[in-house]
Enzyme design. Structure first.
Site, PDB file in Angstrom:
ATOM      1  N   TYR A  18       0.746  -1.347   0.018  1.00 36.98           N
ATOM      2  CA  TYR A  18       0.090  -0.046   0.023  1.00 36.98           C
ATOM      3  C   TYR A  18       0.692   1.202   0.075  1.00 36.98           C
ATOM      4  O   TYR A  18       0.216   2.606  -0.072  1.00 36.98           O
ATOM      5  CB  TYR A  18      -0.865  -0.070   1.417  1.00 36.98           C
ATOM      6  N   TYR A  68      -4.949  -1.694   9.837  1.00 33.66           N
ATOM      7  CA  TYR A  68      -5.408  -1.334   8.296  1.00 33.66           C
ATOM      8  C   TYR A  68      -6.347  -0.135   8.720  1.00 33.66           C
ATOM      9  O   TYR A  68      -6.819   0.178   9.979  1.00 33.66           O
ATOM     10  CB  TYR A  68      -5.933  -2.561   7.873  1.00 33.66           C
ATOM     11  N   ASN A  70      -9.443   0.755   8.500  1.00 32.68           N
ATOM     12  CA  ASN A  70     -10.702   0.552   9.079  1.00 32.68           C
ATOM     13  C   ASN A  70     -10.706   0.196  10.540  1.00 32.68           C
ATOM     14  O   ASN A  70     -11.699  -0.017  11.036  1.00 32.68           O
ATOM     15  CB  ASN A  70     -11.375  -0.437   8.307  1.00 32.68           C
ATOM     16  N   ASN A 116     -13.621   4.900   6.145  1.00 35.93           N
ATOM     17  CA  ASN A 116     -13.615   4.011   7.241  1.00 35.93           C
ATOM     18  C   ASN A 116     -12.578   4.206   8.249  1.00 35.93           C
ATOM     19  O   ASN A 116     -12.662   3.915   9.333  1.00 35.93           O
ATOM     20  CB  ASN A 116     -13.274   2.596   6.742  1.00 35.93           C
TER      21      ASN A 116
END
Length: 190
Positions: A18, A68, A70, A116
């Site tokens: 990412y 992550y 969220n 999120n």
């Protein structure tokens, strides 16, 4: 007694997969702020990497959650509790689909707009009263799914301007802690 420090958190997803994605705009900005302090990120027991330093004459904690997007709220709460930083002294830097690429909006509170990372943060803190540096990444082209779009790397044309926009967002975060949110909004809300 609450600490007089500020906590500046960049939202993103951990790991090399990412690293260059639009969703990691918040990470890019706190990495620039860390460079300005001369510090380097170290692992914190609150599931985040942190830097302790000074910006704009103020003592700051910079953080990148290791969860992550969220699940960002847990590490943010853990770090803010560890350093005894109240929600009013937390600045969250995040990507924003609803702003054109490179545009900035500074605000306190408000809705999460389907983000999120913001939903998780608000739920974990039990408050929306943290300051936000919203980093515009623009809308996906055509019918591309926004969830897919945010996890893609910036396009070549975008990358040419990325360092400038990251630098400006870092300036905006510094302005919040130096001058207060209202003055920073007047200077940076474009």
């Amino acid at each position: 007694m609450p600490d007089e420090r500020f906590l500046i958190v960049g939202l993103g997803n951990p790991g090399p997969r990412y690293a260059g994605t639009r969703h990691n705009a918040g990470f890019f900005v706190v990495e620039e702020l860390a460079r300005r302090t001369g510090g380097s990120f170290k692992a914190h027991k609150g599931r985040a990497d942190v830097v302790e330093g000074r910006l704009a004459g103020e003592s700051v904690i910079l953080a990148k959650p290791k969860s992550y997007m969220n699940e960002s709220g847990g590490p943010i709460v853990a770090v803010s509790r560890f350093y005894k930083i109240p929600v009013e002294r937390i600045v969250l830097v995040h990507d924003e689909l609803d702003l054109p690429y490179g545009a900035l909006r500074l605000k306190r509170g408000g809705g999460e707009g389907g983000h999120n990372g913001l939903k998780s943060t608000t739920a974990a803190l039990g408050s929306k009263e943290y300051a936000r540096v919203r980093f515009g990444i623009g809308r996906p082209p055509g019918r591309q799914d926004p969830a897919d779009y945010v996890l893609r790397e910036f396009a070549a044309a975008e990358r040419k301007e990325l360092a400038f926009f990251v630098d400006r967002a870092a300036d905006a975060a510094e302005a919040i802690i130096a001058k207060g949110l209202d003055a920073a909004q007047n200077e940076f809300n474009s």
